[in-house]
Scaffold this active site. Structure first.
Site, PDB file in Angstrom:
ATOM      1  N   CYS A   1       0.837  -1.201   0.000  1.00  0.00           N
ATOM      2  CA  CYS A   1       0.000   0.000   0.000  1.00  0.00           C
ATOM      3  C   CYS A   1       0.880   1.263   0.000  1.00  0.00           C
ATOM      4  O   CYS A   1       1.461   1.592  -1.018  1.00  0.00           O
ATOM      5  CB  CYS A   1      -0.963  -0.029   1.184  1.00  0.00           C
ATOM      6  SG  CYS A   1      -2.340   1.139   1.059  1.00  0.00           S
TER       7      CYS A   1
ATOM      8  N   HIS B   1      -3.455  -5.563   1.163  1.00  0.00           N
ATOM      9  CA  HIS B   1      -2.689  -5.813   2.388  1.00  0.00           C
ATOM     10  C   HIS B   1      -2.597  -7.304   2.700  1.00  0.00           C
ATOM     11  O   HIS B   1      -3.488  -7.855   3.364  1.00  0.00           O
ATOM     12  CB  HIS B   1      -3.351  -5.096   3.569  1.00  0.00           C
ATOM     13  CG  HIS B   1      -3.156  -3.627   3.587  1.00  0.00           C
ATOM     14  ND1 HIS B   1      -2.206  -3.003   4.373  1.00  0.00           N
ATOM     15  CD2 HIS B   1      -3.792  -2.631   2.927  1.00  0.00           C
ATOM     16  CE1 HIS B   1      -2.266  -1.688   4.195  1.00  0.00           C
ATOM     17  NE2 HIS B   1      -3.224  -1.447   3.325  1.00  0.00           N
TER      18      HIS B   1
ATOM     19  N   GLU C   1      -0.575  -8.740   4.783  1.00  0.00           N
ATOM     20  CA  GLU C   1      -0.328  -8.928   6.221  1.00  0.00           C
ATOM     21  C   GLU C   1      -1.608  -8.868   7.037  1.00  0.00           C
ATOM     22  O   GLU C   1      -1.662  -9.361   8.177  1.00  0.00           O
ATOM     23  CB  GLU C   1       0.677  -7.871   6.723  1.00  0.00           C
ATOM     24  CG  GLU C   1       0.105  -6.523   7.100  1.00  0.00           C
ATOM     25  CD  GLU C   1      -0.386  -5.670   5.944  1.00  0.00           C
ATOM     26  OE1 GLU C   1      -0.934  -4.577   6.209  1.00  0.00           O
ATOM     27  OE2 GLU C   1      -0.222  -6.084   4.778  1.00  0.00           O
TER      28      GLU C   1
END
Length: 269
Positions: free
Chosen positions: A104, A233, A235
């Site tokens: 991002c 994202h 993660e």
């Protein structure tokens, strides 16, 4: 096997550093160290001491001047306490074979530093940018992604359809000219594309493509495949219960598989 030493950069508006470090450890990295940008300047840490570098998501400098623009200038022109350009550490890290992941805001930083897409092997030369979403608003939703099987990207090897959350206001890829945009496709530097959930194919349809990025581009790699930048994202999808359809039985591949591939690559060398 090589030891996977992960460096996660934080400071100046980053807010996903802990999740990124956790995801790296979950993926099998031997260590994941969170370091402030100011620590690099002060010489308390050196980028070359690691072999996996993560630029996490967040809002560097409040997105003033454009997302990650100020941070890119900081990286390019900052000097360490010893008086050496900090960007030289980044060059040395990459030339030594290190892997880089930008998520991002981290992706926005990589394109403005010129580390991505490096068409023609031209690194540290800005060729693309990430601009405001076509919707003219911040988008926060889950998306489907299609991995490009022809891409050299280390992170996406062997993957097909993925699901991840996005949360950004400036995610539409723009190229400096039509030739550059064409080269991204011809050179297979597009690693991930937004996909329609019904077909699994790249799409321009909103909201499945949340920002209007051409060709549904959600992530880019460089010619070596050792750098990946993506707007979604990975993660943030580190456990099945993160998925909004978990209670309805959905069990898609975790987003952290991208990081697992990176860890496996480093360990195999």
């Amino acid at each position: 096997m090589a030891e996977v030493r992960t460096l996660v950069i934080t400071g100046n508006g980053t807010n996903c550093e802990k999740e990124s470090a956790y995801a790296a450890e979950l993926a099998g990295a031997d260590s994941a160290t969170i370091v402030y940008f100011s620590d690099l300047i002060a010489g308390r840490c050196r980028v070359e001491d690691y072999n996996f570098l993560i630029f996490p998501g967040g809002f560097l400098d409040g997105d003033d001047l454009g997302a990650a623009q100020a941070a890119a200038l900081r990286w390019k022109f900052a000097e360490t306490r010893e008086g050496t350009p900090l960007v030289d550490q980044l060059r040395s890290f990459f030339n030594a074979g290190g892997l880089i992941l930008g998520i991002c805001n981290g992706f926005q930083l990589l394109v403005k530093l010129g580390l991505l897409p490096a068409v023609g092997g031209k690194y540290f030369e800005r060729q693309v940018s990430l601009s405001h979403n076509d919707s003219a608003k911040f988008e926060d939703r889950w998306v489907h992604l299609k991995a490009n099987p022809k891409s050299p990207c280390v992170f996406t090897k062997g993957l097909d359809i993925l699901e991840m959350p996005i949360r950004h206001g400036e995610g539409k890829l723009t190229a400096k000219d039509e030739a550059t945009l064409t080269a991204l496709m011809d050179d297979e530097l597009v690693a991930l594309q937004y996909a329609h959930p019904a077909t699994g194919e790249p799409t321009q349809e909103y909201p499945f493509n949340p920002n209007g990025s051409p060709f549904g581009i959600a992530g880019l790699t460089d010619p070596t495949g050792r750098i990946l930048g993506l707007m979604p994202h990975p993660e943030a999808f580190n456990h099945p219960t993160n998925h909004p359809a978990w209670t309805r039985g959905a069990r898609p591949t975790l987003g952290t598989v991208l990081i697992e591939n990176a860890v496996k690559y480093i360990k195999s060398r």
